[in-house]
Design a protein around this motif. Structure first.
Motif, PDB file in Angstrom:
ATOM      1  N   HIS A 103     -31.835 -61.071 -17.028  1.00 27.79           N
ATOM      2  CA  HIS A 103     -30.582 -60.598 -17.759  1.00 27.79           C
ATOM      3  C   HIS A 103     -30.870 -60.650 -19.292  1.00 27.79           C
ATOM      4  N   PHE A 104     -30.129 -59.924 -20.125  1.00 23.15           N
ATOM      5  CA  PHE A 104     -29.857 -59.927 -21.489  1.00 23.15           C
ATOM      6  C   PHE A 104     -28.266 -59.523 -21.813  1.00 23.15           C
ATOM      7  N   GLU A 105     -27.508 -60.306 -22.378  1.00 15.59           N
ATOM      8  CA  GLU A 105     -26.315 -60.006 -22.787  1.00 15.59           C
ATOM      9  C   GLU A 105     -26.009 -60.322 -24.271  1.00 15.59           C
ATOM     10  N   ILE A 106     -25.118 -59.651 -24.588  1.00 17.92           N
ATOM     11  CA  ILE A 106     -24.311 -60.035 -25.876  1.00 17.92           C
ATOM     12  C   ILE A 106     -22.719 -60.291 -25.617  1.00 17.92           C
ATOM     13  N   SER A 107     -22.099 -60.736 -26.647  1.00 15.28           N
ATOM     14  CA  SER A 107     -20.505 -60.758 -26.192  1.00 15.28           C
ATOM     15  C   SER A 107     -19.908 -60.009 -27.771  1.00 15.28           C
ATOM     16  N   SER A 108     -18.697 -59.759 -27.302  1.00 17.67           N
ATOM     17  CA  SER A 108     -17.794 -59.195 -28.513  1.00 17.67           C
ATOM     18  C   SER A 108     -17.503 -60.102 -29.717  1.00 17.67           C
ATOM     19  N   ASP A 109     -17.659 -61.230 -29.540  1.00 17.57           N
ATOM     20  CA  ASP A 109     -17.638 -62.476 -30.428  1.00 17.57           C
ATOM     21  C   ASP A 109     -18.758 -62.947 -31.130  1.00 17.57           C
ATOM     22  N   GLY A 110     -19.867 -62.211 -31.006  1.00 17.84           N
ATOM     23  CA  GLY A 110     -21.274 -62.380 -31.602  1.00 17.84           C
ATOM     24  C   GLY A 110     -22.037 -63.516 -31.024  1.00 17.84           C
ATOM     25  N   TYR A 111     -22.160 -63.613 -29.698  1.00 13.11           N
ATOM     26  CA  TYR A 111     -22.970 -64.478 -28.828  1.00 13.11           C
ATOM     27  C   TYR A 111     -24.079 -63.723 -28.142  1.00 13.11           C
ATOM     28  N   TRP A 112     -25.057 -64.422 -27.703  1.00 14.59           N
ATOM     29  CA  TRP A 112     -26.085 -63.693 -26.743  1.00 14.59           C
ATOM     30  C   TRP A 112     -26.565 -64.525 -25.769  1.00 14.59           C
ATOM     31  N   ARG A 113     -27.314 -64.230 -24.871  1.00 12.16           N
ATOM     32  CA  ARG A 113     -27.796 -65.205 -23.731  1.00 12.16           C
ATOM     33  C   ARG A 113     -29.092 -64.118 -23.156  1.00 12.16           C
ATOM     34  N   ALA A 114     -29.826 -64.988 -22.467  1.00 15.43           N
ATOM     35  CA  ALA A 114     -30.833 -64.265 -21.940  1.00 15.43           C
ATOM     36  C   ALA A 114     -31.487 -65.136 -20.755  1.00 15.43           C
ATOM     37  N   GLY A 115     -31.893 -64.778 -19.788  1.00 14.70           N
ATOM     38  CA  GLY A 115     -32.639 -65.634 -18.787  1.00 14.70           C
ATOM     39  C   GLY A 115     -32.841 -64.947 -17.259  1.00 14.70           C
ATOM     40  N   VAL A 116     -33.019 -65.704 -16.437  1.00 17.50           N
ATOM     41  CA  VAL A 116     -33.582 -65.167 -15.031  1.00 17.50           C
ATOM     42  C   VAL A 116     -32.707 -65.742 -14.049  1.00 17.50           C
ATOM     43  N   ASP A 175     -33.413 -66.441  -6.876  1.00 23.84           N
ATOM     44  CA  ASP A 175     -32.607 -67.100  -5.428  1.00 23.84           C
ATOM     45  C   ASP A 175     -31.309 -67.675  -5.749  1.00 23.84           C
ATOM     46  N   GLY A 176     -30.541 -66.911  -6.606  1.00 24.71           N
ATOM     47  CA  GLY A 176     -29.185 -67.022  -6.809  1.00 24.71           C
ATOM     48  C   GLY A 176     -28.741 -68.192  -7.741  1.00 24.71           C
ATOM     49  N   LYS A 177     -29.822 -68.757  -8.495  1.00 28.80           N
ATOM     50  CA  LYS A 177     -29.730 -69.746  -9.375  1.00 28.80           C
ATOM     51  C   LYS A 177     -30.001 -69.329 -10.934  1.00 28.80           C
ATOM     52  N   TRP A 178     -29.023 -69.534 -11.861  1.00 30.07           N
ATOM     53  CA  TRP A 178     -29.318 -69.167 -13.222  1.00 30.07           C
ATOM     54  C   TRP A 178     -30.013 -70.232 -13.955  1.00 30.07           C
ATOM     55  N   ASP A 179     -31.144 -69.447 -14.663  1.00 27.68           N
ATOM     56  CA  ASP A 179     -31.807 -70.390 -15.626  1.00 27.68           C
ATOM     57  C   ASP A 179     -31.831 -69.470 -16.782  1.00 27.68           C
ATOM     58  N   ASN A 180     -31.061 -70.031 -17.594  1.00 24.38           N
ATOM     59  CA  ASN A 180     -30.920 -69.192 -19.017  1.00 24.38           C
ATOM     60  C   ASN A 180     -31.992 -69.731 -19.977  1.00 24.38           C
ATOM     61  N   PHE A 181     -32.575 -68.856 -20.754  1.00 27.59           N
ATOM     62  CA  PHE A 181     -33.404 -69.241 -21.908  1.00 27.59           C
ATOM     63  C   PHE A 181     -32.915 -69.761 -22.919  1.00 27.59           C
ATOM     64  N   ASP A 182     -31.675 -69.177 -23.218  1.00 27.22           N
ATOM     65  CA  ASP A 182     -30.727 -69.561 -24.139  1.00 27.22           C
ATOM     66  C   ASP A 182     -29.365 -69.318 -23.811  1.00 27.22           C
ATOM     67  N   ASP A 183     -28.090 -70.014 -23.794  1.00 21.48           N
ATOM     68  CA  ASP A 183     -26.957 -69.935 -23.065  1.00 21.48           C
ATOM     69  C   ASP A 183     -25.817 -69.667 -24.329  1.00 21.48           C
ATOM     70  N   TRP A 184     -25.710 -68.614 -24.615  1.00 22.31           N
ATOM     71  CA  TRP A 184     -24.629 -68.267 -25.194  1.00 22.31           C
ATOM     72  C   TRP A 184     -24.732 -68.684 -26.934  1.00 22.31           C
ATOM     73  N   ALA A 185     -25.561 -68.359 -27.507  1.00 18.35           N
ATOM     74  CA  ALA A 185     -25.958 -68.737 -28.732  1.00 18.35           C
ATOM     75  C   ALA A 185     -25.458 -67.606 -29.698  1.00 18.35           C
ATOM     76  N   PRO A 186     -24.661 -68.114 -30.849  1.00 18.68           N
ATOM     77  CA  PRO A 186     -24.661 -66.999 -31.777  1.00 18.68           C
ATOM     78  C   PRO A 186     -25.627 -66.464 -32.696  1.00 18.68           C
ATOM     79  N   HIS A 187     -25.560 -65.100 -33.079  1.00 19.63           N
ATOM     80  CA  HIS A 187     -26.554 -64.498 -33.946  1.00 19.63           C
ATOM     81  C   HIS A 187     -25.953 -63.402 -34.800  1.00 19.63           C
ATOM     82  N   PRO A 188     -26.607 -63.606 -36.338  1.00 22.13           N
ATOM     83  CA  PRO A 188     -25.925 -62.638 -36.869  1.00 22.13           C
ATOM     84  C   PRO A 188     -26.045 -61.186 -36.827  1.00 22.13           C
ATOM     85  N   SER A 189     -26.971 -60.865 -36.340  1.00 21.62           N
ATOM     86  CA  SER A 189     -27.166 -59.337 -35.941  1.00 21.62           C
ATOM     87  C   SER A 189     -26.408 -58.787 -35.037  1.00 21.62           C
TER      88      SER A 189
END
Length: 143
Positions: A46-59, A62-76
């Motif tokens: 998955h790759f997601e952003i939020s309306s308040d300027g954050y992003w996260r991506a991961g895998v 088997d039903g368990k989240w492993d986020n590469f980075d969890d809701w970090a802000p980004h200026p772009s």
């Protein structure tokens, strides 16, 4: 938390997926983006952003989240109700993530090598009402 998604019904390996995403309403503490290499509802990237300027991506494996980075802000990331162009480049085990044509993250991961693609929207139980429009979806072969 509640995530709703829709899949294309295609199986892809190396590809570039792009989409314009625009929040139409609801809380700014939300999430929306691209699902890829989806095997089933418990196995995908998955790759997601939020309306308040954050992003996260991961895998999810088997039903368990492993986020590469969890809701970090980004200026772009354009905030509030602005449209953002999201892009994921999948080439072998290399995954590259872009927002508004700016690379924000790259990861090498061999969990999944192919699968379906889709779009998702996330709302929080105590902040319901996320409303997202997706437009200009593009799927091409990875360079």
């Amino acid at each position: 938390n509640l995530t709703v998604w829709s899949l294309a019904g295609k199986s892809l390996d190396d590809a570039v997926v792009e989409v314009d995403a625009k929040p139409n309403g609801g809380p700014e503490d939300n999430g929306f983006g691209i699902l890829f290499r989806v095997k089933d509802r418990k196995n995908f990237y998955h790759f997601e952003i939020s309306s308040d300027g954050y992003w996260r991506a991961g895998v999810m494996k088997d039903g368990k989240w492993d986020n590469f980075d969890d809701w970090a802000p980004h200026p772009s990331i354009r905030q509030s109700s602005a449209t953002n162009r999201l892009k994921v480049v999948m080439k072998g085990d290399s995954l590259t993530f872009f927002v508004n044509n700016q690379q924000i993250f790259q990861k090498t991961d061999k969990t999944f090598t192919s699968g379906d693609i889709g779009l998702s929207a996330l709302t929080l139980i105590d902040k319901p009402g996320t409303d997202i429009s997706f437009d200009n979806v593009s799927v091409t072969k990875a360079p």
